[in-house]
Design a protein around this motif. Structure first.
Motif, PDB file in Angstrom:
ATOM      1  N   SER A   1     -29.526  69.254 -43.614  1.00 30.39           N
ATOM      2  CA  SER A   1     -29.009  68.839 -44.925  1.00 30.39           C
ATOM      3  C   SER A   1     -29.070  67.323 -45.078  1.00 30.39           C
ATOM      4  O   SER A   1     -29.084  66.591 -44.090  1.00 30.39           O
ATOM      5  CB  SER A   1     -27.550  69.261 -45.053  1.00 30.39           C
ATOM      6  OG  SER A   1     -27.419  70.649 -44.958  1.00 30.39           O
TER       7      SER A   1
ATOM      8  N   ARG B   1     -22.143  61.337 -46.244  1.00 32.25           N
ATOM      9  CA  ARG B   1     -21.050  60.976 -45.326  1.00 32.25           C
ATOM     10  C   ARG B   1     -21.589  60.109 -44.181  1.00 32.25           C
ATOM     11  O   ARG B   1     -22.758  60.249 -43.794  1.00 32.25           O
ATOM     12  CB  ARG B   1     -20.359  62.264 -44.830  1.00 32.25           C
ATOM     13  CG  ARG B   1     -20.506  62.560 -43.381  1.00 32.25           C
ATOM     14  CD  ARG B   1     -19.455  63.417 -42.781  1.00 32.25           C
ATOM     15  NE  ARG B   1     -19.992  64.441 -41.881  1.00 32.25           N
ATOM     16  CZ  ARG B   1     -20.622  64.199 -40.740  1.00 32.25           C
ATOM     17  NH1 ARG B   1     -20.889  62.965 -40.362  1.00 32.25           N
ATOM     18  NH2 ARG B   1     -21.030  65.209 -39.998  1.00 32.25           N
TER      19      ARG B   1
ATOM     20  N   ARG C   1     -21.277  60.548 -37.550  1.00 30.37           N
ATOM     21  CA  ARG C   1     -20.254  60.588 -36.492  1.00 30.37           C
ATOM     22  C   ARG C   1     -20.881  60.105 -35.191  1.00 30.37           C
ATOM     23  O   ARG C   1     -22.112  60.178 -35.038  1.00 30.37           O
ATOM     24  CB  ARG C   1     -19.786  62.031 -36.258  1.00 30.37           C
ATOM     25  CG  ARG C   1     -18.956  62.600 -37.367  1.00 30.37           C
ATOM     26  CD  ARG C   1     -18.328  63.915 -36.876  1.00 30.37           C
ATOM     27  NE  ARG C   1     -17.643  64.595 -37.947  1.00 30.37           N
ATOM     28  CZ  ARG C   1     -17.910  65.837 -38.366  1.00 30.37           C
ATOM     29  NH1 ARG C   1     -18.847  66.550 -37.784  1.00 30.37           N
ATOM     30  NH2 ARG C   1     -17.226  66.358 -39.341  1.00 30.37           N
TER      31      ARG C   1
ATOM     32  N   TYR D   1     -28.291  65.541 -39.631  1.00 33.08           N
ATOM     33  CA  TYR D   1     -28.341  65.386 -41.097  1.00 33.08           C
ATOM     34  C   TYR D   1     -29.391  64.338 -41.421  1.00 33.08           C
ATOM     35  O   TYR D   1     -29.772  63.535 -40.565  1.00 33.08           O
ATOM     36  CB  TYR D   1     -26.999  64.835 -41.628  1.00 33.08           C
ATOM     37  CG  TYR D   1     -25.886  65.850 -41.767  1.00 33.08           C
ATOM     38  CD1 TYR D   1     -25.867  66.772 -42.801  1.00 33.08           C
ATOM     39  CD2 TYR D   1     -24.820  65.854 -40.861  1.00 33.08           C
ATOM     40  CE1 TYR D   1     -24.821  67.686 -42.935  1.00 33.08           C
ATOM     41  CE2 TYR D   1     -23.778  66.765 -40.992  1.00 33.08           C
ATOM     42  CZ  TYR D   1     -23.784  67.679 -42.030  1.00 33.08           C
ATOM     43  OH  TYR D   1     -22.758  68.578 -42.159  1.00 33.08           O
TER      44      TYR D   1
ATOM     45  N   GLU E   1     -29.682  73.514 -53.140  1.00 32.16           N
ATOM     46  CA  GLU E   1     -28.281  73.532 -53.570  1.00 32.16           C
ATOM     47  C   GLU E   1     -27.665  72.233 -53.109  1.00 32.16           C
ATOM     48  O   GLU E   1     -28.140  71.625 -52.163  1.00 32.16           O
ATOM     49  CB  GLU E   1     -27.537  74.737 -52.962  1.00 32.16           C
ATOM     50  CG  GLU E   1     -27.460  74.779 -51.422  1.00 32.16           C
ATOM     51  CD  GLU E   1     -26.481  73.818 -50.801  1.00 32.16           C
ATOM     52  OE1 GLU E   1     -25.447  73.533 -51.423  1.00 32.16           O
ATOM     53  OE2 GLU E   1     -26.740  73.315 -49.694  1.00 32.16           O
TER      54      GLU E   1
ATOM     55  N   TYR F   1     -23.271  66.804 -50.077  1.00 33.59           N
ATOM     56  CA  TYR F   1     -24.132  67.448 -49.082  1.00 33.59           C
ATOM     57  C   TYR F   1     -25.138  68.310 -49.836  1.00 33.59           C
ATOM     58  O   TYR F   1     -24.771  68.986 -50.804  1.00 33.59           O
ATOM     59  CB  TYR F   1     -23.317  68.383 -48.175  1.00 33.59           C
ATOM     60  CG  TYR F   1     -22.271  67.721 -47.308  1.00 33.59           C
ATOM     61  CD1 TYR F   1     -21.049  67.321 -47.835  1.00 33.59           C
ATOM     62  CD2 TYR F   1     -22.497  67.522 -45.949  1.00 33.59           C
ATOM     63  CE1 TYR F   1     -20.074  66.737 -47.030  1.00 33.59           C
ATOM     64  CE2 TYR F   1     -21.524  66.941 -45.132  1.00 33.59           C
ATOM     65  CZ  TYR F   1     -20.316  66.543 -45.681  1.00 33.59           C
ATOM     66  OH  TYR F   1     -19.354  65.974 -44.899  1.00 33.59           O
TER      67      TYR F   1
ATOM     68  N   ASP G   1     -21.270  75.094 -46.838  1.00 32.81           N
ATOM     69  CA  ASP G   1     -19.974  75.629 -47.272  1.00 32.81           C
ATOM     70  C   ASP G   1     -20.168  76.767 -48.283  1.00 32.81           C
ATOM     71  O   ASP G   1     -21.301  77.138 -48.626  1.00 32.81           O
ATOM     72  CB  ASP G   1     -19.084  74.507 -47.814  1.00 32.81           C
ATOM     73  CG  ASP G   1     -19.429  74.150 -49.252  1.00 32.81           C
ATOM     74  OD1 ASP G   1     -20.590  74.353 -49.676  1.00 32.81           O
ATOM     75  OD2 ASP G   1     -18.530  73.687 -49.968  1.00 32.81           O
TER      76      ASP G   1
ATOM     77  N   ARG H   1      -8.859  67.863 -43.865  1.00 32.55           N
ATOM     78  CA  ARG H   1      -9.615  69.093 -43.578  1.00 32.55           C
ATOM     79  C   ARG H   1      -8.662  70.282 -43.396  1.00 32.55           C
ATOM     80  O   ARG H   1      -8.955  71.392 -43.829  1.00 32.55           O
ATOM     81  CB  ARG H   1     -10.538  68.878 -42.379  1.00 32.55           C
ATOM     82  CG  ARG H   1     -11.679  67.945 -42.773  1.00 32.55           C
ATOM     83  CD  ARG H   1     -12.708  67.684 -41.710  1.00 32.55           C
ATOM     84  NE  ARG H   1     -13.746  66.826 -42.299  1.00 32.55           N
ATOM     85  CZ  ARG H   1     -15.049  66.965 -42.129  1.00 32.55           C
ATOM     86  NH1 ARG H   1     -15.513  67.913 -41.369  1.00 32.55           N
ATOM     87  NH2 ARG H   1     -15.911  66.149 -42.713  1.00 32.55           N
TER      88      ARG H   1
HETATM   89  N1  LIG Z   1     -23.040  73.079 -49.780  1.00 32.04           N
HETATM   90  C1  LIG Z   1     -23.386  72.433 -48.657  1.00 32.04           C
HETATM   91  N2  LIG Z   1     -22.464  72.236 -47.689  1.00 32.04           N
HETATM   92  C2  LIG Z   1     -22.858  71.611 -46.577  1.00 32.04           C
HETATM   93  C3  LIG Z   1     -24.178  71.166 -46.395  1.00 32.04           C
HETATM   94  N3  LIG Z   1     -24.267  70.571 -45.169  1.00 32.04           N
HETATM   95  C4  LIG Z   1     -23.050  70.667 -44.615  1.00 32.04           C
HETATM   96  N4  LIG Z   1     -22.194  71.296 -45.457  1.00 32.04           N
HETATM   97  C5  LIG Z   1     -20.776  71.609 -45.237  1.00 32.04           C
HETATM   98  O1  LIG Z   1     -19.985  70.444 -45.379  1.00 32.04           O
HETATM   99  C6  LIG Z   1     -18.796  70.592 -44.604  1.00 32.04           C
HETATM  100  C7  LIG Z   1     -18.512  69.347 -43.812  1.00 32.04           C
HETATM  101  O2  LIG Z   1     -19.503  69.152 -42.840  1.00 32.04           O
HETATM  102  P1  LIG Z   1     -19.323  67.985 -41.739  1.00 32.04           P
HETATM  103  O3  LIG Z   1     -20.606  67.969 -40.963  1.00 32.04           O
HETATM  104  O4  LIG Z   1     -19.050  66.722 -42.492  1.00 32.04           O
HETATM  105  O5  LIG Z   1     -18.151  68.399 -40.894  1.00 32.04           O
HETATM  106  C8  LIG Z   1     -19.006  71.831 -43.715  1.00 32.04           C
HETATM  107  O6  LIG Z   1     -18.291  72.913 -44.316  1.00 32.04           O
HETATM  108  C9  LIG Z   1     -20.485  72.079 -43.812  1.00 32.04           C
HETATM  109  O7  LIG Z   1     -20.811  73.451 -43.663  1.00 32.04           O
HETATM  110  C10 LIG Z   1     -25.116  71.380 -47.444  1.00 32.04           C
HETATM  111  O8  LIG Z   1     -26.318  71.020 -47.374  1.00 32.04           O
HETATM  112  N5  LIG Z   1     -24.673  72.013 -48.535  1.00 32.04           N
END
Ligand SMILES: Nc1nc2c(ncn2[C@@H]2O[C@H](COP(=O)(O)O)[C@@H](O)[C@H]2O)c(=O)[nH]1
Ligand SMILES: Nc1ncnc2c1ncn2[C@@H]1O[C@H](COP(=O)(O)OP(=O)(O)OP(=O)(O)O)[C@@H](O)[C@H]1O
Length: 215
Positions: free
Chosen positions: A47, A51, A54, A63, A82, A91, A113, A159
């Motif tokens: 993705s 952000r 880390r 990422y 998406e 994201y 998500d 979170r």
């Molecule tokens: N809709 C989308 N959600 C995404 C994508 N890549 C990650 N995520 C979701 O964001 C949160 C936070 O991720 P983090 O790496 O900052 O902890 C987590 O729920 C991931 O599943 C995306 O491309 N699209």
């Protein structure tokens, strides 16, 4: 080469989009890494996110870390399958790489998500398989976020505050697994992937194979 790989080589099939979602800290990144190590036929959909990185994360592997302006440009150029706002950042799933791979019968793993999952379902229902991972308890969820030691106390609180609303989407998923023991959870996730690959409707090579078999 094991029997399943031979079968897959012989019978062409559609690629699938294998989605893992969960509240933050329940273990989807852990499951994703194990699946990518164990299964050479699935690739990670990397993705793009606004952000910050880390510790230990690598640009292009975990990422594509992009600026707000670059994310805006990608949205404008319709480069995402998406995208969503999650925890104050954006994201999104870049489109081109996935579309090409799916056509060629490749499988992709998505750590996204519920908002992204809904968008992928709307666009491509037959190729999506979604799995929701639940933690055994909210106390354990907080413990995992704290023991990961990569987010500030404020980020962890944020979170945890969102965990209940994330969990409320469990019933929108094809499968739900509880991640109590890592290895047991991984076996279940892998079994789901294996079974979904064998779905009759995905095995586009079956008709010619059966025709030849019975000729
Ligand atoms: N809709 C989308 N959600 C995404 C994508 N890549 C990650 N995520 C979701 O964001 C949160 C936070 O991720 P983090 O790496 O900052 O902890 C987590 O729920 C991931 O599943 C995306 O491309 N699209
Ligand atoms: N079954 C388990 N038992 C104990 N610890 C676990 C288990 N599964 C994962 N963990 C640990 O919990 C922490 C959070 O896991 P992980 O990073 O995989 O969660 P995540 O769902 O991907 O979170 P995020 O959405 O924030 O990226 C990690 O330190 C991981 O090693």
């Amino acid at each position: 080469m094991d029997a399943e790989k031979q079968q897959n080589d012989k019978l062409h099939r559609r690629g699938l989009m294998f989605i893992l979602s969960s509240p933050s800290g329940a273990g989807k990144t852990t499951m994703s890494h194990k699946l990518l190590m164990a299964d050479e036929e699935i690739k990670l959909s990397v993705s793009a996110t606004t952000r910050p990185k880390r510790p230990g994360e690598v640009d292009g592997i975990d990422y594509h870390f992009v600026s707000d302006a670059e994310f805006d440009r990608m949205v404008e150029k319709d480069e995402f399958y998406e995208w969503a706002n999650v925890f104050d950042y954006r994201y999104g799933t870049p489109k081109a790489y996935i579309r090409k791979g799916l056509k060629e019968g490749e499988d992709f793993l998505f750590d996204i998500d519920w908002q992204g999952t809904q968008q992928l379902y709307q666009q491509d229902q037959q190729d999506v398989v979604s799995v929701f991972i639940l933690p055994p308890s909210l106390t354990e969820l907080r413990r995992r976020l704290e023991s990961r030691a990569q987010d500030s106390a404020q980020v962890i609180d944020g979170r945890m505050e969102r965990a209940r609303s994330e969990i409320s989407h469990w019933a929108e998923y094809d499968y739900v697994v509880i991640n109590d023991d890592v290895d047991e959870c991984f076996v279940k996730v892998r079994e789901i992937l294996h079974a979904e690959r064998m779905r009759r409707t995905r095995q586009t090579g079956l008709i010619p194979f059966v025709r030849e078999l019975t000729a």
